[in-house]
Design a protein around this motif. Structure first.
Motif, PDB file in Angstrom:
ATOM      1  N   ILE A  24     -37.395 -23.307 -20.829  1.00 24.46           N
ATOM      2  CA  ILE A  24     -37.429 -22.496 -19.611  1.00 24.46           C
ATOM      3  C   ILE A  24     -38.688 -22.777 -18.783  1.00 24.46           C
ATOM      4  O   ILE A  24     -38.677 -22.650 -17.562  1.00 24.46           O
ATOM      5  CB  ILE A  24     -37.263 -20.984 -19.905  1.00 24.46           C
ATOM      6  CG1 ILE A  24     -36.811 -20.281 -18.626  1.00 24.46           C
ATOM      7  CG2 ILE A  24     -38.539 -20.371 -20.427  1.00 24.46           C
ATOM      8  CD1 ILE A  24     -36.193 -18.949 -18.848  1.00 24.46           C
ATOM      9  N   ARG A  25     -39.767 -23.167 -19.435  1.00 24.20           N
ATOM     10  CA  ARG A  25     -40.964 -23.560 -18.669  1.00 24.20           C
ATOM     11  C   ARG A  25     -40.652 -24.742 -17.754  1.00 24.20           C
ATOM     12  O   ARG A  25     -41.068 -24.762 -16.596  1.00 24.20           O
ATOM     13  CB  ARG A  25     -42.118 -23.898 -19.603  1.00 24.20           C
ATOM     14  CG  ARG A  25     -42.885 -22.691 -20.021  1.00 24.20           C
ATOM     15  CD  ARG A  25     -44.154 -23.068 -20.691  1.00 24.20           C
ATOM     16  NE  ARG A  25     -43.865 -23.201 -22.120  1.00 24.20           N
ATOM     17  CZ  ARG A  25     -44.667 -23.752 -22.993  1.00 24.20           C
ATOM     18  NH1 ARG A  25     -45.798 -24.263 -22.635  1.00 24.20           N
ATOM     19  NH2 ARG A  25     -44.330 -23.811 -24.259  1.00 24.20           N
ATOM     20  N   PHE A  26     -39.937 -25.707 -18.268  1.00 22.26           N
ATOM     21  CA  PHE A  26     -39.581 -26.886 -17.466  1.00 22.26           C
ATOM     22  C   PHE A  26     -38.575 -26.538 -16.370  1.00 22.26           C
ATOM     23  O   PHE A  26     -38.723 -26.945 -15.223  1.00 22.26           O
ATOM     24  CB  PHE A  26     -39.020 -28.003 -18.352  1.00 22.26           C
ATOM     25  CG  PHE A  26     -40.080 -28.792 -19.045  1.00 22.26           C
ATOM     26  CD1 PHE A  26     -40.619 -29.924 -18.448  1.00 22.26           C
ATOM     27  CD2 PHE A  26     -40.550 -28.417 -20.294  1.00 22.26           C
ATOM     28  CE1 PHE A  26     -41.597 -30.666 -19.078  1.00 22.26           C
ATOM     29  CE2 PHE A  26     -41.524 -29.157 -20.932  1.00 22.26           C
ATOM     30  CZ  PHE A  26     -42.056 -30.271 -20.331  1.00 22.26           C
ATOM     31  N   THR A  27     -37.542 -25.786 -16.757  1.00 24.93           N
ATOM     32  CA  THR A  27     -36.499 -25.493 -15.775  1.00 24.93           C
ATOM     33  C   THR A  27     -37.007 -24.563 -14.672  1.00 24.93           C
ATOM     34  O   THR A  27     -36.677 -24.750 -13.501  1.00 24.93           O
ATOM     35  CB  THR A  27     -35.256 -24.876 -16.448  1.00 24.93           C
ATOM     36  OG1 THR A  27     -35.615 -23.696 -17.153  1.00 24.93           O
ATOM     37  CG2 THR A  27     -34.604 -25.880 -17.377  1.00 24.93           C
ATOM     38  N   GLU A  28     -37.821 -23.589 -15.027  1.00 18.11           N
ATOM     39  CA  GLU A  28     -38.351 -22.675 -14.000  1.00 18.11           C
ATOM     40  C   GLU A  28     -39.366 -23.377 -13.096  1.00 18.11           C
ATOM     41  O   GLU A  28     -39.386 -23.147 -11.896  1.00 18.11           O
ATOM     42  CB  GLU A  28     -38.996 -21.442 -14.629  1.00 18.11           C
ATOM     43  CG  GLU A  28     -38.012 -20.380 -14.988  1.00 18.11           C
ATOM     44  CD  GLU A  28     -37.176 -19.917 -13.804  1.00 18.11           C
ATOM     45  OE1 GLU A  28     -37.725 -19.627 -12.723  1.00 18.11           O
ATOM     46  OE2 GLU A  28     -35.947 -19.840 -13.959  1.00 18.11           O
ATOM     47  N   ALA A  29     -40.205 -24.224 -13.672  1.00 17.43           N
ATOM     48  CA  ALA A  29     -41.146 -24.986 -12.847  1.00 17.43           C
ATOM     49  C   ALA A  29     -40.387 -25.917 -11.905  1.00 17.43           C
ATOM     50  O   ALA A  29     -40.724 -26.040 -10.718  1.00 17.43           O
ATOM     51  CB  ALA A  29     -42.112 -25.786 -13.722  1.00 17.43           C
ATOM     52  N   GLY A  30     -39.345 -26.556 -12.424  1.00 11.67           N
ATOM     53  CA  GLY A  30     -38.525 -27.435 -11.589  1.00 11.67           C
ATOM     54  C   GLY A  30     -37.787 -26.671 -10.508  1.00 11.67           C
ATOM     55  O   GLY A  30     -37.716 -27.098  -9.352  1.00 11.67           O
ATOM     56  N   SER A  31     -37.259 -25.513 -10.857  1.00 11.92           N
ATOM     57  CA  SER A  31     -36.534 -24.689  -9.900  1.00 11.92           C
ATOM     58  C   SER A  31     -37.460 -24.210  -8.790  1.00 11.92           C
ATOM     59  O   SER A  31     -37.112 -24.249  -7.607  1.00 11.92           O
ATOM     60  CB  SER A  31     -35.914 -23.493 -10.630  1.00 11.92           C
ATOM     61  OG  SER A  31     -35.263 -22.653  -9.717  1.00 11.92           O
ATOM     62  N   PHE A  32     -38.658 -23.758  -9.161  1.00 12.66           N
ATOM     63  CA  PHE A  32     -39.630 -23.309  -8.160  1.00 12.66           C
ATOM     64  C   PHE A  32     -40.053 -24.458  -7.247  1.00 12.66           C
ATOM     65  O   PHE A  32     -40.074 -24.311  -6.022  1.00 12.66           O
ATOM     66  CB  PHE A  32     -40.853 -22.692  -8.853  1.00 12.66           C
ATOM     67  CG  PHE A  32     -41.924 -22.290  -7.890  1.00 12.66           C
ATOM     68  CD1 PHE A  32     -41.753 -21.188  -7.073  1.00 12.66           C
ATOM     69  CD2 PHE A  32     -43.101 -23.008  -7.804  1.00 12.66           C
ATOM     70  CE1 PHE A  32     -42.744 -20.806  -6.170  1.00 12.66           C
ATOM     71  CE2 PHE A  32     -44.099 -22.645  -6.911  1.00 12.66           C
ATOM     72  CZ  PHE A  32     -43.917 -21.537  -6.096  1.00 12.66           C
ATOM     73  N   ALA A  33     -40.371 -25.598  -7.843  1.00 12.33           N
ATOM     74  CA  ALA A  33     -40.788 -26.765  -7.053  1.00 12.33           C
ATOM     75  C   ALA A  33     -39.653 -27.252  -6.153  1.00 12.33           C
ATOM     76  O   ALA A  33     -39.872 -27.598  -4.982  1.00 12.33           O
ATOM     77  CB  ALA A  33     -41.266 -27.885  -7.968  1.00 12.33           C
ATOM     78  N   GLY A  34     -38.433 -27.276  -6.678  1.00  9.22           N
ATOM     79  CA  GLY A  34     -37.277 -27.693  -5.881  1.00  9.22           C
ATOM     80  C   GLY A  34     -37.011 -26.743  -4.725  1.00  9.22           C
ATOM     81  O   GLY A  34     -36.721 -27.159  -3.608  1.00  9.22           O
ATOM     82  N   GLY A  35     -37.123 -25.445  -4.987  1.00  9.72           N
ATOM     83  CA  GLY A  35     -36.940 -24.460  -3.932  1.00  9.72           C
ATOM     84  C   GLY A  35     -38.005 -24.560  -2.863  1.00  9.72           C
ATOM     85  O   GLY A  35     -37.731 -24.454  -1.669  1.00  9.72           O
ATOM     86  N   LEU A  36     -39.237 -24.793  -3.287  1.00  5.66           N
ATOM     87  CA  LEU A  36     -40.339 -24.939  -2.338  1.00  5.66           C
ATOM     88  C   LEU A  36     -40.163 -26.193  -1.485  1.00  5.66           C
ATOM     89  O   LEU A  36     -40.273 -26.146  -0.252  1.00  5.66           O
ATOM     90  CB  LEU A  36     -41.668 -24.985  -3.095  1.00  5.66           C
ATOM     91  CG  LEU A  36     -42.942 -24.950  -2.279  1.00  5.66           C
ATOM     92  CD1 LEU A  36     -43.010 -23.685  -1.441  1.00  5.66           C
ATOM     93  CD2 LEU A  36     -44.147 -25.025  -3.201  1.00  5.66           C
ATOM     94  N   ALA A  37     -39.862 -27.305  -2.124  1.00  4.96           N
ATOM     95  CA  ALA A  37     -39.660 -28.559  -1.388  1.00  4.96           C
ATOM     96  C   ALA A  37     -38.441 -28.466  -0.469  1.00  4.96           C
ATOM     97  O   ALA A  37     -38.481 -28.914   0.682  1.00  4.96           O
ATOM     98  CB  ALA A  37     -39.509 -29.727  -2.362  1.00  4.96           C
ATOM     99  N   GLY A  38     -37.362 -27.881  -0.978  1.00  3.10           N
ATOM    100  CA  GLY A  38     -36.165 -27.714  -0.154  1.00  3.10           C
ATOM    101  C   GLY A  38     -36.409 -26.802   1.031  1.00  3.10           C
ATOM    102  O   GLY A  38     -35.919 -27.052   2.138  1.00  3.10           O
ATOM    103  N   GLY A  39     -37.176 -25.747   0.824  1.00  5.43           N
ATOM    104  CA  GLY A  39     -37.504 -24.832   1.914  1.00  5.43           C
ATOM    105  C   GLY A  39     -38.330 -25.501   2.998  1.00  5.43           C
ATOM    106  O   GLY A  39     -38.093 -25.294   4.190  1.00  5.43           O
ATOM    107  N   VAL A  40     -39.291 -26.303   2.581  1.00  3.97           N
ATOM    108  CA  VAL A  40     -40.115 -27.037   3.555  1.00  3.97           C
ATOM    109  C   VAL A  40     -39.255 -28.031   4.335  1.00  3.97           C
ATOM    110  O   VAL A  40     -39.328 -28.110   5.560  1.00  3.97           O
ATOM    111  CB  VAL A  40     -41.294 -27.752   2.848  1.00  3.97           C
ATOM    112  CG1 VAL A  40     -41.989 -28.715   3.779  1.00  3.97           C
ATOM    113  CG2 VAL A  40     -42.289 -26.730   2.311  1.00  3.97           C
ATOM    114  N   ALA A  41     -38.426 -28.777   3.616  1.00  5.91           N
ATOM    115  CA  ALA A  41     -37.569 -29.765   4.278  1.00  5.91           C
ATOM    116  C   ALA A  41     -36.568 -29.083   5.217  1.00  5.91           C
ATOM    117  O   ALA A  41     -36.369 -29.525   6.351  1.00  5.91           O
ATOM    118  CB  ALA A  41     -36.828 -30.603   3.230  1.00  5.91           C
ATOM    119  N   GLY A  42     -35.967 -27.993   4.763  1.00  6.31           N
ATOM    120  CA  GLY A  42     -35.018 -27.268   5.609  1.00  6.31           C
ATOM    121  C   GLY A  42     -35.689 -26.686   6.838  1.00  6.31           C
ATOM    122  O   GLY A  42     -35.119 -26.699   7.939  1.00  6.31           O
TER     123      GLY A  42
END
Length: 164
Positions: A91-109
């Motif tokens: 869950i440490r990996f998946t949550e870190a990935g989810s947070f980073a993906g959401g942040l990057a996706g939000g910036v790109a969007g």
């Protein structure tokens, strides 16, 4: 180039000016003072309002990022409360990935929506602000929503590469 010297067919400029109620002295007076701060009625008020809104939006973005990070932290904390288990590591990996993906996706969007807003939002001062806020906010939310599952999958792939 003789066509450049022809009048526009508006009649006498003096009568047009008089019909519109424009005084030559008044126009020249305002033109001379237009570059001086506070001389264009209502202009400074609009700029002050836009500056206030942008200040609050800037802080709102940081608050949103903080809430997302806090949410991810609490999920990891809850899973790892019982000790260092396989689920805790994953869950440490998946949550870190989810947070980073959401942040990057939000910036790109948000960036893509910003470009779209420049093309679409052609309203008055407040209309442009409302249209831009709605489009960029929606683009950021959409990008974040799409980025989270992608980051989750990438986090899981990183976990499997390291621990499986």
């Amino acid at each position: 180039m003789a066509f450049l010297n022809k009048p526009l067919g508006l009649g006498s400029y003096d009568s047009l000016r008089r019909d519109l109620g424009i005084s030559s002295k008044s126009v020249v007076h305002h033109w001379k003072k237009a570059g001086v701060s506070g001389q264009i009625p209502g202009y400074a008020t609009h700029l002050d309002e836009v500056a206030k809104v942008s200040k609050y939006l800037k802080y709102g973005g940081w608050v949103g990022i903080g809430l997302g990070a806090g949410s991810s932290y609490l999920k990891v904390y809850e899973a790892c409360r019982s000790g260092e288990t396989k689920a805790c590591k994953k869950i440490r990996f998946t949550e870190a990935g989810s947070f980073a993906g959401g942040l990057a996706g939000g910036v790109a969007g948000g960036q893509l929506a910003s470009l779209a807003a420049k093309a679409v939002c052609r309203f008055g001062v407040y209309g442009k602000a409302v249209c831009g806020i709605a489009m960029i906010g929606g683009g950021s939310y959409g990008g974040s929503t799409l980025g989270e599952p992608v980051g989750d999958v990438l986090g899981e792939m990183a976990y499997e590469a390291l621990y499986d």
